[in-house]
Design a protein around this motif. Sequence first.
Motif, PDB file in Angstrom:
ATOM      1  N   MET A   1       0.837  -1.197   0.000  1.00  0.00           N
ATOM      2  CA  MET A   1       0.000   0.000   0.000  1.00  0.00           C
ATOM      3  C   MET A   1       0.870   1.245   0.000  1.00  0.00           C
ATOM      4  SD  MET A   1      -3.100  -0.908   2.619  1.00  0.00           S
ATOM      5  CE  MET A   1      -1.956  -1.498   3.873  1.00  0.00           C
ATOM      6  N   LEU A   2       0.348   2.280  -0.646  1.00  0.00           N
ATOM      7  CA  LEU A   2       1.048   3.558  -0.725  1.00  0.00           C
ATOM      8  C   LEU A   2       0.108   4.673  -0.283  1.00  0.00           C
ATOM      9  CD1 LEU A   2       2.842   3.448  -4.204  1.00  0.00           C
ATOM     10  CD2 LEU A   2       3.957   3.504  -1.974  1.00  0.00           C
ATOM     11  N   LEU A   3       0.595   5.541   0.591  1.00  0.00           N
ATOM     12  CA  LEU A   3      -0.169   6.708   1.005  1.00  0.00           C
ATOM     13  C   LEU A   3       0.656   7.963   0.778  1.00  0.00           C
ATOM     14  CD1 LEU A   3      -1.877   5.856   4.441  1.00  0.00           C
ATOM     15  CD2 LEU A   3      -2.836   5.656   2.155  1.00  0.00           C
ATOM     16  N   GLY A   4      -0.015   9.038   0.397  1.00  0.00           N
ATOM     17  CA  GLY A   4       0.607  10.345   0.447  1.00  0.00           C
ATOM     18  C   GLY A   4       0.646  10.812   1.896  1.00  0.00           C
ATOM     19  N   LEU A   5       1.628  11.647   2.222  1.00  0.00           N
ATOM     20  CA  LEU A   5       1.768  12.129   3.596  1.00  0.00           C
ATOM     21  C   LEU A   5       2.169  13.598   3.582  1.00  0.00           C
ATOM     22  CD1 LEU A   5       1.900  11.644   6.672  1.00  0.00           C
ATOM     23  CD2 LEU A   5       4.264  10.890   6.368  1.00  0.00           C
ATOM     24  N   ALA A   6       1.375  14.413   4.278  1.00  0.00           N
ATOM     25  CA  ALA A   6       1.674  15.829   4.423  1.00  0.00           C
ATOM     26  C   ALA A   6       1.129  16.297   5.755  1.00  0.00           C
ATOM     27  CB  ALA A   6       1.049  16.637   3.279  1.00  0.00           C
ATOM     28  N   ALA A   7       1.743  17.347   6.293  1.00  0.00           N
ATOM     29  CA  ALA A   7       1.279  17.932   7.544  1.00  0.00           C
ATOM     30  C   ALA A   7       1.556  19.419   7.523  1.00  0.00           C
ATOM     31  CB  ALA A   7       1.974  17.280   8.747  1.00  0.00           C
ATOM     32  N   ASN A   8       0.566  20.201   7.907  1.00  0.00           N
ATOM     33  CA  ASN A   8       0.796  21.631   8.033  1.00  0.00           C
ATOM     34  C   ASN A   8       1.826  21.899   9.128  1.00  0.00           C
ATOM     35  OD1 ASN A   8      -2.685  22.369   7.369  1.00  0.00           O
ATOM     36  ND2 ASN A   8      -0.960  22.544   5.971  1.00  0.00           N
ATOM     37  N   ARG A   9       2.438  23.076   9.090  1.00  0.00           N
ATOM     38  CA  ARG A   9       3.562  23.394   9.963  1.00  0.00           C
ATOM     39  C   ARG A   9       3.248  23.187  11.437  1.00  0.00           C
ATOM     40  NH1 ARG A   9       5.654  27.653  12.896  1.00  0.00           N
ATOM     41  NH2 ARG A   9       7.943  27.802  12.890  1.00  0.00           N
ATOM     42  N   LEU A  10       2.022  23.542  11.874  1.00  0.00           N
ATOM     43  CA  LEU A  10       1.649  23.363  13.276  1.00  0.00           C
ATOM     44  C   LEU A  10       1.916  21.956  13.755  1.00  0.00           C
ATOM     45  CD1 LEU A  10       0.054  24.319  15.881  1.00  0.00           C
ATOM     46  CD2 LEU A  10      -1.985  23.389  14.755  1.00  0.00           C
ATOM     47  N   HIS A  11       1.752  20.997  12.857  1.00  0.00           N
ATOM     48  CA  HIS A  11       1.798  19.587  13.236  1.00  0.00           C
ATOM     49  C   HIS A  11       3.187  18.968  13.136  1.00  0.00           C
ATOM     50  CE1 HIS A  11      -2.393  19.688  13.894  1.00  0.00           C
ATOM     51  NE2 HIS A  11      -2.766  19.704  12.624  1.00  0.00           N
ATOM     52  N   HIS A  12       4.229  19.783  12.863  1.00  0.00           N
ATOM     53  CA  HIS A  12       5.569  19.201  12.863  1.00  0.00           C
ATOM     54  C   HIS A  12       6.657  20.166  13.330  1.00  0.00           C
ATOM     55  CE1 HIS A  12       6.673  21.347   9.183  1.00  0.00           C
ATOM     56  NE2 HIS A  12       5.661  20.793   8.521  1.00  0.00           N
ATOM     57  N   HIS A  13       6.291  21.292  13.931  1.00  0.00           N
ATOM     58  CA  HIS A  13       7.342  22.251  14.264  1.00  0.00           C
ATOM     59  C   HIS A  13       7.768  22.210  15.731  1.00  0.00           C
ATOM     60  CE1 HIS A  13       4.187  24.773  15.966  1.00  0.00           C
ATOM     61  NE2 HIS A  13       5.091  25.645  16.371  1.00  0.00           N
ATOM     62  N   THR A  14       7.161  21.330  16.533  1.00  0.00           N
ATOM     63  CA  THR A  14       7.619  21.111  17.911  1.00  0.00           C
ATOM     64  C   THR A  14       7.758  19.607  18.153  1.00  0.00           C
ATOM     65  OG1 THR A  14       5.351  21.052  18.788  1.00  0.00           O
ATOM     66  CG2 THR A  14       6.470  23.201  18.737  1.00  0.00           C
ATOM     67  N   GLU A  15       8.497  19.243  19.181  1.00  0.00           N
ATOM     68  CA  GLU A  15       8.772  17.829  19.443  1.00  0.00           C
ATOM     69  C   GLU A  15       7.506  17.029  19.738  1.00  0.00           C
ATOM     70  OE1 GLU A  15      11.658  17.363  22.488  1.00  0.00           O
ATOM     71  OE2 GLU A  15      13.305  18.272  21.344  1.00  0.00           O
ATOM     72  N   ASP A  16       6.493  17.696  20.321  1.00  0.00           N
ATOM     73  CA  ASP A  16       5.264  16.986  20.665  1.00  0.00           C
ATOM     74  C   ASP A  16       4.156  17.211  19.636  1.00  0.00           C
ATOM     75  OD1 ASP A  16       4.864  19.641  21.195  1.00  0.00           O
ATOM     76  OD2 ASP A  16       3.880  19.342  23.134  1.00  0.00           O
TER      77      ASP A  16
END
Length: 291
Positions: A1-16
């Motif tokens: 299976m293949l999925l695209g993956l993206a996240a807006n900045r809020l969801h990857h700019h801090t450790e948590d």
Amino acid sequence: MLLGLAANRLHHHTEDAALFAFLRACEPGIRELQLGLHAVGRTHDAIVAAGLLQGYAPLVRYPYGRDGGLMKLVAEVVGMEGPGRTLDGAIYLIDPVDPSSIFPEALALKRQCVIHGKPFLSTVASARDWVEMERIHAGLPPDPQADGLHDYGAQTLALIAHDAMKAEMLAFADRHFDVLSRFSHRVATGTTGLRLNELAWNRGWPTDRYWVQRFHSGPLGGDAQIADLVLERRCHRVIFFEDPHVARQHETDIQLLERAVTTATYDAVCTTSPKVAQRWCEAARRREAGV
């Protein structure tokens, strides 16, 4: 299976951040399934910087969003010629107040997933639920970390369908009445709720009790009423059969509900495809039966 993956900045700019919470919970399942991930540039770089999915070859870097990375994912949901150029769905962790979440390519990614009956996973809870669903279908044992997502007796389920999809929703509810009846509470918008209650009574549900609580119809604010439940963490799973081919007069209300779901990213699971909803019900039965 293949999925695209993206996240807006809020969801990857801090450790948590949400992206990392999802991956920490689901990395073993991702590796077990050998799930291919086509990650848009900044999302990919954040995963690498966080030390997650180390050495995982099926994680592939795509261009930055500004260079067309998200647009390429849209095309691959539709399907492109060449090996590994057709995606089975997309994970897009959305920040509802990030302007890029309403760029044409972001809206098209969801629309093409709906049109082609593929999962569009816009919250942490939805992505975690999908990974567990696929693990169960692959014959793997249930992940105890996902037990909370399957505690239906403590959850409220929303069932919503646009006019062209109401017959599909009724057929789905009839086919999976046992699973849907496990929820402590069910809610629905206007006409959909009326027809679901009639279906339940015809199936032997006590006639002095409603199977679903009816809110207003969508155009009269039912979507907004359910959005409020989601925001208050009193609605945990939304099954929303959308008709992507028809312009809706109450489009803003639909968007309001979708934004509420992404605001409650850790708590709200949203399913927009009948095919995915069917697969979830089958997995729910198998998970409970331990097979």
